[in-house]
Write a protein that holds these residues in place. Structure first.
Motif, mmCIF file in Angstrom:
data_model
loop_
_atom_site.group_PDB
_atom_site.id
_atom_site.type_symbol
_atom_site.label_atom_id
_atom_site.label_comp_id
_atom_site.label_asym_id
_atom_site.label_seq_id
_atom_site.Cartn_x
_atom_site.Cartn_y
_atom_site.Cartn_z
ATOM 1 N N LEU A 190 0.830 -1.207 0.000
ATOM 2 C CA LEU A 190 0.000 0.000 0.000
ATOM 3 C C LEU A 190 0.862 1.253 0.000
ATOM 4 N N TYR A 243 1.439 1.580 -4.007
ATOM 5 C CA TYR A 243 0.287 2.449 -4.283
ATOM 6 C C TYR A 243 0.417 3.829 -3.656
ATOM 7 N N LYS A 244 1.536 4.077 -2.971
ATOM 8 C CA LYS A 244 1.828 5.401 -2.427
ATOM 9 C C LYS A 244 0.717 5.961 -1.549
ATOM 10 N N VAL A 245 0.074 5.046 -0.824
ATOM 11 C CA VAL A 245 -0.923 5.479 0.151
ATOM 12 C C VAL A 245 -0.177 6.119 1.311
ATOM 13 N N ASP A 246 -0.760 7.155 1.876
ATOM 14 C CA ASP A 246 -0.177 7.740 3.072
ATOM 15 C C ASP A 246 0.061 6.635 4.100
ATOM 16 N N VAL A 294 -2.376 6.329 6.912
ATOM 17 C CA VAL A 294 -3.669 5.784 6.493
ATOM 18 C C VAL A 294 -3.558 4.273 6.312
ATOM 19 N N VAL A 298 -5.651 1.398 8.164
ATOM 20 C CA VAL A 298 -6.379 0.322 7.481
ATOM 21 C C VAL A 298 -6.089 -1.009 8.174
ATOM 22 N N ILE A 328 -7.849 -1.252 11.655
ATOM 23 C CA ILE A 328 -9.295 -1.479 11.597
ATOM 24 C C ILE A 328 -9.593 -2.870 11.046
ATOM 25 N N LEU A 329 -8.824 -3.243 10.014
ATOM 26 C CA LEU A 329 -9.021 -4.547 9.379
ATOM 27 C C LEU A 329 -8.827 -5.674 10.396
ATOM 28 N N THR A 357 -11.928 7.315 8.053
ATOM 29 C CA THR A 357 -12.475 6.654 6.866
ATOM 30 C C THR A 357 -13.539 7.513 6.215
ATOM 31 N N PHE A 403 -11.878 10.378 4.338
ATOM 32 C CA PHE A 403 -11.151 9.993 3.130
ATOM 33 C C PHE A 403 -12.094 9.502 2.040
ATOM 34 N N ALA A 435 -12.840 -1.014 6.710
ATOM 35 C CA ALA A 435 -11.384 -0.973 6.538
ATOM 36 C C ALA A 435 -11.022 -1.093 5.060
ATOM 37 N N LEU A 486 -11.649 2.136 3.211
ATOM 38 C CA LEU A 486 -10.554 3.091 3.425
ATOM 39 C C LEU A 486 -9.355 2.719 2.561
ATOM 40 N N MET A 487 -9.084 1.419 2.498
ATOM 41 C CA MET A 487 -7.927 0.973 1.726
ATOM 42 C C MET A 487 -8.095 1.309 0.249
ATOM 43 N N ALA A 525 -7.999 5.068 -0.480
ATOM 44 C CA ALA A 525 -6.655 5.628 -0.377
ATOM 45 C C ALA A 525 -5.759 5.104 -1.501
ATOM 46 N N ALA A 526 -5.907 3.814 -1.816
ATOM 47 C CA ALA A 526 -5.102 3.235 -2.890
ATOM 48 C C ALA A 526 -5.953 3.165 -4.143
ATOM 49 N N GLN A 562 -5.397 3.524 -7.070
ATOM 50 C CA GLN A 562 -4.821 2.827 -8.231
ATOM 51 C C GLN A 562 -5.310 1.397 -8.337
ATOM 52 N N ILE A 563 -5.565 0.784 -7.180
ATOM 53 C CA ILE A 563 -6.081 -0.587 -7.203
ATOM 54 C C ILE A 563 -7.419 -0.601 -7.927
ATOM 55 N N ARG A 590 -7.117 0.056 -11.543
ATOM 56 C CA ARG A 590 -6.618 -1.101 -12.270
ATOM 57 C C ARG A 590 -7.732 -2.131 -12.470
ATOM 58 N N SER A 603 -2.889 10.736 -1.278
ATOM 59 C CA SER A 603 -1.640 10.266 -0.693
ATOM 60 C C SER A 603 -0.486 11.236 -0.897
ATOM 61 N N GLN A 604 -0.621 12.108 -1.868
ATOM 62 C CA GLN A 604 0.522 12.969 -2.128
ATOM 63 C C GLN A 604 0.371 14.349 -1.535
ATOM 64 N N LYS A 631 0.477 15.334 1.469
ATOM 65 C CA LYS A 631 1.405 15.682 2.532
ATOM 66 C C LYS A 631 2.686 16.218 1.945
#
Lengths: 335, 392
Positions: free
Chosen positions: A99, A103-106, A109, A113, A116-117, B314, B317, B359, B362-363, B366-367, B369-370, B373, B389-390, B392
């Motif tokens: 991640l 995927y460059k997720v913060d 964050v 994840v 919580i998961l 969550t 975001f 969860a 949120l994933m 945030a990601a 790209q998944i 894809r 994500s960028q 910051k």
């Protein structure tokens, strides 16, 4: 008050301190490994929790009557269970890596994840009162008997038995406790005296420079996050396979975050983390003992201590915490 | 402007973006695509989990929907749940706009809850309108000051806000735990503990006075009540949107978020902005806690809003940190939480499934790209390269 109470309390305090500090130390080592590689890991709590659960469930599954006795023998069964816990932690470490690197997720964050998961998954698959054939036994039993020990009467209510009491501290511990000490030593040495350690620290401080020198930053990050996850997993496994022997929902109760505190408190060094974990463990143990002796000090206020100390250290009021410079940022290769 | 949910093209940054109505609508839809697909994908994965346990996902999600929207009690619960979620989502988003990740909503919320409870039971002889207002304002301020600690530590001691807010969460939880401890373990009861609770299992403060209760808007017989907190949350949304996009402070806040050094050169006092941002974010979180105390629990009890703070992350975001969008993601999450009981009852699926789904949401958000894809969505538009994500 019976005569030996203080002596007993002393030993109990020390033993509690050790038991408390094992998962915290492992969690902190996980944090150190990740942050030294430039990735912040606030998912330690979740990694511990899920690993505690899967390790325990592996133990439960292997304890079922239809499983062959060869697998049910304590060493095989528990080794497998610990392996499952390790693997779970490692896989979550990889998830964190995928991640936050791919995927460059913060990173915060991504850690959230995982937390919580883990809470959700363990709650969802939780089974009440699942039986097992037992937890990790002591690796070495106390070789000293109380009867053959020298009785030292230091005060009216303080009697020690030597070497029996010392044996109770040094021996009578499970495998993971000793292993933790070994890992602290190995990691503390490897991080500062091996090529791997130098590379790891370099990608946490200045990945661009490391990259220029031909270090594969991402690959090292993936490896270290897998290892870091395994350490957190071992901490979780300790809870269900060595300390408690049972799984309860949300049983890590913030240990992963105390580990984070300890990591900072120990200035991102393995030995510092062990010291911090022991200190916080001692404070917690002392508080419990004080209560038994009728000294009324609210345990919640003692419980605040690790967190307050961490803020104090982090803010530079006492000493100065030095986090790895690049920790928490996204590194992108050029081109 | 407030509708640029996911891609957030930052109106003050991209003036070249032509704003015909269709283009705007298209960009809104584009922005919604990722969050919606994230939710759907998470639900599909959740269904697989249900199947793994040998249960029926269709029955489960029907139950969830029924419990959240079709039953009068459930709908009410949905609204009641979404109220603190809006506020905690705003608390995360507002801080995020200035580049701060507020993981400390949970702690700020606890401090607000306790404060509201204290004002609620200890201050006597006030007319209802004033008493409620006083309690709400005190809760917000308490949460705000608690968060401002992290802001000040960031501004003046360079201590990272993520770590300090996490630590402050646990300090708040322990502190509140001490305030209401029952003393059943032989120690002295906490200063705010209810005298009746000493024998009870759950530690809590005394019940707040009737004059401090939030007014009830709607009642489902026999005694299921919807309090007026939802309006506070909506007003807060409007106020925060205005503050962010229509005031100088909001502008400097967002500028500090995009580039602290640029903001500094432009004459923004970044330290002050940091502290003020955390203060306001904390006020929102404190408000959430206060509303739970004054409207739902009528006192503060141990663990009353466990996890609300992290849900706020969550929720924020999922909405791409857009204040208006947060109302919708809070509605979704509130409904999910409201429907779990019915889902558990109808399909025998453990309610923690919802946590797994949240969860995953949120994933995926945030990601992104998944998701891109999986569903083969190309990144387009001026804001598409500016991901969460960028920032910051």
């Amino acid at each position: 008050m019976s005569e030996t109470e203080l002596g007993l309390a002393l030993i109990a305090t020390i033993n509690f301190t050790i038991r408390y500090s094992v998962p915290i130390t492992l969690g902190a080592l996980s944090g150190i490994l990740c942050e030294r590689s430039g990735i912040v890991n606030i998912g330690i709590e979740g990694m511990m929790l899920l690993a505690a659960f899967t390790g325990f469930m592996a133990n439960v599954t292997l304890s079922e009557p239809q499983v062959s006795p060869a697998l049910q023998a304590a060493p095989v069964r528990l080794t497998l269970a610990v392996a499952v816990a390790l693997l779970t932690g490692g896989l979550l470490g990889l998830l964190h890596a995928v991640l936050s690197i791919q995927y460059k997720v913060d990173q915060i964050v991504s850690g959230t994840v995982i937390n919580i998961l883990a809470l959700g998954l363990t709650g969802y698959f939780y089974r009440l009162n699942a039986p097992t054939l037992g937890k990790l036994p002591n690796l070495i039993d106390n070789p000293f008997g109380r009867d053959s020990s020298l009785e030292l009467k230091l005060a009216d209510n303080l009697t020690l038995y030597l070497p029996y009491d010392i044996g109770r501290i040094i021996f009578d511990k499970d495998l993971i406790t000793y292993l933790t000490l070994v890992i602290v030593f190995v990691l503390g040495w490897a991080l500062f005296h091996t090529t791997w350690g130098l590379r790891t620290r370099s990608i946490g401080e200045n990945p661009r420079a490391a990259d220029t020198l031909g270090i594969n930053v991402y690959r090292l990050q993936y490896t270290n996050l897998f290892l870091g996850g395994m350490l957190a997993g071992l901490g979780g496994g300790f809870l269900t396979l060595a300390a408690v022997g049972l799984f309860e929902q949300g049983m890590t109760t913030g240990r992963g975050f105390i580990a984070l505190a300890v990591m900072i408190f120990g200035n991102w060094r393995p030995w510092g983390a062990l010291r911090g974990a022991l200190l916080f463990g001692f404070a917690t143990a002392l508080q419990g003992q004080l209560q038994q002796f009728g000294i009324d000090f609210p345990h919640q206020l003692v419980g605040m201590l690790p967190y307050i100390l961490t803020i104090v250290v982090l803010a530079g009021f006492v000493g100065r915490a030095q986090p790895p410079a690049f920790s928490g940022k996204v590194y992108e290769t050029e081109g | 402007m407030a509708t640029t949910a996911q891609s957030r093209p930052a109106p003050d940054v991209s003036p070249q973006h032509t704003t015909t109505l269709w283009a705007q609508i298209w960009s809104v839809l584009q922005g919604l695509l990722i969050p919606i697909l994230s939710v759907i994908t998470a639900i599909i994965l959740g269904s697989i989990l249900i199947l793994l346990n040998g249960r029926d996902p269709i029955t489960a999600f029907e139950g969830l929907f029924e419990g959240a929207f079709l039953e009068p009690r459930g709908l009410l619960l949905t609204f009641r749940n979404m109220t603190p979620l809006i506020l905690s989502g705003l608390a995360v988003a507002f801080a995020f706009k200035s580049g701060l990740l507020n993981i400390g909503v949970q702690g700020q919320l606890i401090i607000g809850s306790v404060m509201a409870a204290w004002i609620g039971f200890a201050v006597e002889g006030l007319p209802p309108a004033i008493h409620v207002t006083l309690a709400i304002v005190a809760a917000a301020l308490a949460g705000g000051l608690w968060a401002a600690i992290a802001g000040a530590l960031k501004a003046y001691a360079d201590a990272h806000e993520v770590i300090t807010t996490i630590m402050l969460n646990y300090i708040a939880a322990q502190f509140a735990g001490w305030l209401i401890s029952t003393g059943s373990d032989g120690s002295r009861p906490g200063p705010l503990a209810s005298p009746e609770a000493v024998t009870d299992a759950i530690a809590r403060t005394p019940e707040i006075l009737p004059s401090a209760r939030l007014p009830v808007v709607y009642t489902v017989p026999p005694n299921f009540e919807l309090h007026a907190g939802i309006f506070i949350a909506i007003i807060a949304t409007v106020a925060i949107t205005f503050l962010l996009y229509r005031t100088t402070f909001g502008f400097s806040l967002r500028m500090a978020g995009y580039s602290p050094s640029a903001a500094k050169y432009a004459g923004v006092n970044v330290k002050r902005v940091t502290i003020m941002t955390m203060l306001i974010a904390g006020c929102l979180a404190g408000l959430a806690g206060g509303i739970q105390t004054l409207g739902v629990n009528h006192g503060y009890e141990a663990n009353q809003s466990l996890g609300l703070g992290f849900d706020g992350i969550t929720v924020a975001f999922l909405a791409g940190n857009n204040p208006i969008g947060i109302n919708f993601s809070a509605l979704l999450f509130g409904a999910m939480d409201a429907g779990t009981t019915r889902m558990a009852l109808n399909a025998n699926v453990a309610k923690e499934l919802i946590q797994v789904i949240q969860a995953l949401i949120l994933m995926f958000v945030a990601a992104d790209q998944i998701i891109r894809r999986i569903y083969r969505i190309r990144a387009t538009g001026p804001g598409a390269r500016l991901k969460i994500s960028q920032n910051k």
